[in-house]
Design a protein around this motif. Structure first.
Motif, short mmCIF file in Angstrom:
data_model
loop_
_atom_site.label_atom_id
_atom_site.label_comp_id
_atom_site.label_asym_id
_atom_site.label_seq_id
_atom_site.Cartn_x
_atom_site.Cartn_y
_atom_site.Cartn_z
N GLY A 1 24.23 10.41 52.66
CA GLY A 1 24.05 10.17 54.09
C GLY A 1 22.62 10.40 54.53
N SER A 2 22.02 11.48 54.01
CA SER A 2 20.61 11.77 54.34
C SER A 2 19.69 10.67 53.83
CB SER A 2 20.19 13.11 53.74
OG SER A 2 20.92 14.15 54.31
N ALA A 3 19.97 10.19 52.61
CA ALA A 3 19.13 9.14 52.03
C ALA A 3 19.23 7.85 52.85
CB ALA A 3 19.54 8.88 50.58
N ILE A 4 20.43 7.50 53.26
CA ILE A 4 20.63 6.27 54.04
C ILE A 4 19.94 6.39 55.39
CG2 ILE A 4 22.36 4.87 55.23
CD1 ILE A 4 24.22 5.46 52.83
N VAL A 5 20.10 7.53 56.06
CA VAL A 5 19.48 7.72 57.37
C VAL A 5 17.95 7.64 57.25
CG1 VAL A 5 19.06 9.44 59.19
CG2 VAL A 5 21.37 9.01 58.39
N TYR B 1 21.69 2.11 48.08
CA TYR B 1 23.04 1.55 48.00
C TYR B 1 23.43 1.22 46.56
CZ TYR B 1 23.32 1.31 53.07
OH TYR B 1 23.37 1.63 54.40
N GLY B 2 22.44 0.83 45.75
CA GLY B 2 22.72 0.59 44.33
C GLY B 2 23.16 1.86 43.62
N SER B 3 22.55 2.99 43.97
CA SER B 3 22.97 4.27 43.39
C SER B 3 24.39 4.62 43.82
CB SER B 3 22.03 5.39 43.84
OG SER B 3 20.74 5.18 43.34
N LEU B 4 24.71 4.26 45.05
CA LEU B 4 26.07 4.54 45.53
C LEU B 4 27.09 3.63 44.84
CD1 LEU B 4 25.39 5.07 49.33
CD2 LEU B 4 25.78 6.79 47.56
N VAL B 5 26.68 2.42 44.49
CA VAL B 5 27.58 1.52 43.75
C VAL B 5 27.91 2.14 42.39
CG1 VAL B 5 27.70 -0.72 42.56
CG2 VAL B 5 26.88 -0.60 44.91
N VAL C 1 31.20 4.16 45.27
CA VAL C 1 31.42 4.27 46.72
C VAL C 1 31.84 2.90 47.25
CG1 VAL C 1 30.33 4.79 48.93
CG2 VAL C 1 29.80 6.16 46.91
N GLN C 2 32.92 2.90 48.03
CA GLN C 2 33.44 1.67 48.60
C GLN C 2 32.45 1.10 49.62
OE1 GLN C 2 36.24 0.01 47.89
NE2 GLN C 2 36.89 1.49 46.34
N GLY C 3 32.19 -0.20 49.58
CA GLY C 3 31.34 -0.89 50.53
C GLY C 3 29.85 -0.82 50.23
N ALA C 4 29.47 -0.04 49.24
CA ALA C 4 28.05 0.10 48.91
C ALA C 4 27.49 -1.19 48.32
CB ALA C 4 27.83 1.26 47.96
N HIS C 5 28.31 -1.92 47.57
CA HIS C 5 27.85 -3.16 46.95
C HIS C 5 27.47 -4.19 48.01
CE1 HIS C 5 27.33 -6.18 43.90
NE2 HIS C 5 28.18 -6.98 44.53
N GLU C 6 28.24 -4.29 49.05
CA GLU C 6 27.95 -5.25 50.12
C GLU C 6 26.67 -4.88 50.86
OE1 GLU C 6 31.01 -3.82 49.74
OE2 GLU C 6 31.94 -5.58 48.84
N GLU C 7 26.48 -3.58 51.09
CA GLU C 7 25.27 -3.13 51.79
C GLU C 7 24.02 -3.34 50.93
OE1 GLU C 7 24.81 -2.04 54.89
OE2 GLU C 7 26.91 -2.36 55.34
N ALA C 8 24.16 -3.13 49.62
CA ALA C 8 23.02 -3.31 48.73
C ALA C 8 22.58 -4.75 48.75
CB ALA C 8 23.38 -2.88 47.31
#
Length: 167
Positions: free
Chosen positions: A125-129, A152-156, A160-167
């Motif tokens: 969350g901190s990284a995204i913000v 977001y790639g690291s979250l994929v 993590v659900q939905g990270a692929h779409e955000e990346a």
């Protein structure tokens, strides 16, 4: 200013202008007022320059600490830098520090799964913000958007659900 005054004094020939402030108090007040404003403006500008310089030094310290593996020290330095002068570079560095914290928490086998998930979630969350704030400050800089893609790639990779779409 001293050299400018000497130059002007050397140019002065036989014509001399004398201004007695007692005879013209308005002129004296105006000159003192303008000089006071110039001094105040110089002090404010000097403060701003020093503040930005210190912020850049703190960001550099954070970068060195991150490279040497001192993630907590890096986080403290970058937070101090952002408090002085927020820039997109410092927010990118904040996001990289949060990614390092996330990876460290994900790799720590001594943590209970619930604690590990909470630390990973907080760091992500901190990284995204921080990444979004960097992109908000300078939307034209491709590094801000590439960083968000990396986050977001690291979250994929962590599933993590939905990270692929955000990346």
């Amino acid at each position: 200013f001293v050299l400018l005054g000497l130059f002007i004094a050397s140019l002065e020939g036989e014509q001399k202008r004398v201004c007695v402030f007692a005879e013209n108090p308005r002129l004296g007040f105006g000159i003192v007022f303008v000089l006071t404003l110039l001094i105040i403006a110089s002090i404010v500008a000097g403060y701003a320059v020093i503040e930005r310089y210190v912020a850049r030094m703190l960001a550099q310290q954070a970068s060195v600490a991150l490279v040497s593996g001192e993630v907590e020290k890096a986080a403290e330095s970058v937070t101090a830098s952002i408090n002085l002068a927020p820039r997109d570079e410092t927010f990118r560095l904040t996001a990289l520090i949060a990614l390092a914290q996330m990876n460290r928490a994900a790799a720590d086998t001594t943590l209970a799964p619930a604690v590990m998930q909470e630390r990973v979630r907080a760091a992500a969350g901190s990284a995204i913000v921080a990444g979004l704030e960097a992109a908000k400050i300078d939307q034209e800089n491709y590094q801000n958007w590439a960083l968000l893609g990396n986050i977001y790639g690291s979250l994929v990779s962590l599933g993590v659900q939905g990270a692929h779409e955000e990346a």
